[in-house]
Design a protein around this motif. Structure first.
Motif, PDB file in Angstrom:
ATOM      1  N   MET A 139      59.721  71.698  45.206  1.00 38.52           N
ATOM      2  CA  MET A 139      60.670  72.656  45.993  1.00 38.52           C
ATOM      3  C   MET A 139      59.430  73.348  46.774  1.00 38.52           C
ATOM      4  O   MET A 139      58.328  73.572  46.320  1.00 38.52           O
ATOM      5  N   GLY A 140      59.956  74.268  47.575  1.00 36.55           N
ATOM      6  CA  GLY A 140      59.161  75.214  48.293  1.00 36.55           C
ATOM      7  C   GLY A 140      59.398  76.510  47.840  1.00 36.55           C
ATOM      8  O   GLY A 140      60.470  76.755  47.071  1.00 36.55           O
ATOM      9  N   LYS A 141      58.844  77.715  48.158  1.00 35.80           N
ATOM     10  CA  LYS A 141      59.118  78.846  47.425  1.00 35.80           C
ATOM     11  C   LYS A 141      60.497  79.407  48.004  1.00 35.80           C
ATOM     12  O   LYS A 141      61.374  79.801  47.143  1.00 35.80           O
ATOM     13  N   ALA A 142      60.746  79.274  49.387  1.00 33.79           N
ATOM     14  CA  ALA A 142      62.348  79.819  49.710  1.00 33.79           C
ATOM     15  C   ALA A 142      63.258  78.844  49.022  1.00 33.79           C
ATOM     16  O   ALA A 142      64.246  79.483  48.609  1.00 33.79           O
ATOM     17  N   GLU A 143      62.865  77.579  48.961  1.00 33.13           N
ATOM     18  CA  GLU A 143      63.965  76.614  48.471  1.00 33.13           C
ATOM     19  C   GLU A 143      64.243  77.145  46.962  1.00 33.13           C
ATOM     20  O   GLU A 143      65.376  77.157  46.545  1.00 33.13           O
ATOM     21  N   PHE A 144      63.054  77.266  46.267  1.00 34.02           N
ATOM     22  CA  PHE A 144      63.148  77.691  44.950  1.00 34.02           C
ATOM     23  C   PHE A 144      63.994  78.916  44.708  1.00 34.02           C
ATOM     24  O   PHE A 144      64.782  79.250  43.821  1.00 34.02           O
ATOM     25  N   LEU A 145      63.866  79.992  45.714  1.00 32.41           N
ATOM     26  CA  LEU A 145      64.472  81.658  45.403  1.00 32.41           C
ATOM     27  C   LEU A 145      65.779  81.221  45.834  1.00 32.41           C
ATOM     28  O   LEU A 145      66.726  81.763  44.912  1.00 32.41           O
ATOM     29  N   ARG A 146      66.329  80.362  46.864  1.00 28.11           N
ATOM     30  CA  ARG A 146      67.813  80.013  47.007  1.00 28.11           C
ATOM     31  C   ARG A 146      68.357  79.485  45.893  1.00 28.11           C
ATOM     32  O   ARG A 146      69.687  79.781  45.272  1.00 28.11           O
ATOM     33  N   TRP A 147      67.768  78.429  45.313  1.00 23.78           N
ATOM     34  CA  TRP A 147      68.050  77.631  44.046  1.00 23.78           C
ATOM     35  C   TRP A 147      68.366  78.679  42.776  1.00 23.78           C
ATOM     36  O   TRP A 147      69.518  78.647  42.291  1.00 23.78           O
ATOM     37  N   ALA A 148      67.457  79.580  42.441  1.00 25.94           N
ATOM     38  CA  ALA A 148      67.446  80.387  41.549  1.00 25.94           C
ATOM     39  C   ALA A 148      68.489  81.366  41.809  1.00 25.94           C
ATOM     40  O   ALA A 148      69.308  81.734  40.668  1.00 25.94           O
ATOM     41  N   VAL A 149      68.710  82.036  42.847  1.00 26.82           N
ATOM     42  CA  VAL A 149      69.860  82.853  43.056  1.00 26.82           C
ATOM     43  C   VAL A 149      71.188  82.135  42.779  1.00 26.82           C
ATOM     44  O   VAL A 149      72.351  82.573  42.098  1.00 26.82           O
ATOM     45  N   GLY A 150      71.258  80.818  43.385  1.00 31.12           N
ATOM     46  CA  GLY A 150      72.594  80.036  42.981  1.00 31.12           C
ATOM     47  C   GLY A 150      72.700  80.021  41.433  1.00 31.12           C
ATOM     48  O   GLY A 150      73.902  80.203  40.846  1.00 31.12           O
ATOM     49  N   GLU A 151      71.825  79.586  40.634  1.00 33.64           N
ATOM     50  CA  GLU A 151      72.018  79.439  39.360  1.00 33.64           C
ATOM     51  C   GLU A 151      72.294  81.010  38.535  1.00 33.64           C
ATOM     52  O   GLU A 151      73.125  80.899  37.709  1.00 33.64           O
ATOM     53  N   LEU A 152      71.766  81.913  38.966  1.00 35.76           N
ATOM     54  CA  LEU A 152      71.950  83.149  38.503  1.00 35.76           C
ATOM     55  C   LEU A 152      73.476  83.557  38.658  1.00 35.76           C
ATOM     56  O   LEU A 152      74.289  84.047  37.799  1.00 35.76           O
ATOM     57  N   GLU A 153      74.015  83.484  40.127  1.00 39.05           N
ATOM     58  CA  GLU A 153      75.337  83.450  40.423  1.00 39.05           C
ATOM     59  C   GLU A 153      76.418  82.741  39.446  1.00 39.05           C
ATOM     60  O   GLU A 153      77.260  83.003  39.122  1.00 39.05           O
ATOM     61  N   LYS A 154      76.083  81.387  39.298  1.00 37.91           N
ATOM     62  CA  LYS A 154      76.675  80.602  38.476  1.00 37.91           C
ATOM     63  C   LYS A 154      76.847  81.169  36.976  1.00 37.91           C
ATOM     64  O   LYS A 154      78.134  81.116  36.445  1.00 37.91           O
ATOM     65  N   ARG A 155      75.680  81.632  36.500  1.00 40.02           N
ATOM     66  CA  ARG A 155      75.678  82.164  34.908  1.00 40.02           C
ATOM     67  C   ARG A 155      76.593  83.374  35.065  1.00 40.02           C
ATOM     68  O   ARG A 155      77.251  83.757  34.253  1.00 40.02           O
ATOM     69  N   GLN A 156      76.620  84.507  36.120  1.00 44.22           N
ATOM     70  CA  GLN A 156      77.553  85.439  36.127  1.00 44.22           C
ATOM     71  C   GLN A 156      79.039  85.289  36.003  1.00 44.22           C
ATOM     72  O   GLN A 156      79.483  85.821  35.932  1.00 44.22           O
ATOM     73  N   LYS A 157      79.121  83.942  36.533  1.00 44.76           N
ATOM     74  CA  LYS A 157      80.582  83.869  36.682  1.00 44.76           C
ATOM     75  C   LYS A 157      81.129  83.260  35.317  1.00 44.76           C
ATOM     76  O   LYS A 157      82.421  83.341  35.187  1.00 44.76           O
ATOM     77  N   GLN A 158      80.469  82.889  34.512  1.00 49.28           N
ATOM     78  CA  GLN A 158      81.092  82.142  33.348  1.00 49.28           C
ATOM     79  C   GLN A 158      81.114  83.258  32.293  1.00 49.28           C
ATOM     80  O   GLN A 158      80.816  84.406  32.485  1.00 49.28           O
TER      81      GLN A 158
END
Length: 65
Positions: A46-65
């Motif tokens: 991954m690139g840095k921006a791609e990683f950051l977008r992915w990480a935010v998506g994962e964080l949002e998924k965890r917050q919904k659980q």
């Protein structure tokens, strides 16, 4: 080496194209942290921006659980 007029024109076109589309996200890390994080991102393909977008998506998924 001086930039040619064609290069300067290309720079202007690029600047006009991306102006206002992006904002920097700056973070200060120790050299060790930076090396470790960059290595992990690279290992994931991954690139840095791609990683950051992915990480935010994962964080949002965890917050919904």
């Amino acid at each position: 080496m001086a930039r040619s007029e064609a290069q300067k024109a290309a720079d202007k076109r690029y600047a006009a194209k991306v102006n206002g589309k992006y904002k920097p996200f700056i973070v200060n890390l120790t050299p060790e942290e930076c090396a470790s994080i960059c290595a992990a991102i690279k290992a994931a393909g991954m690139g840095k921006a791609e990683f950051l977008r992915w990480a935010v998506g994962e964080l949002e998924k965890r917050q919904k659980q």
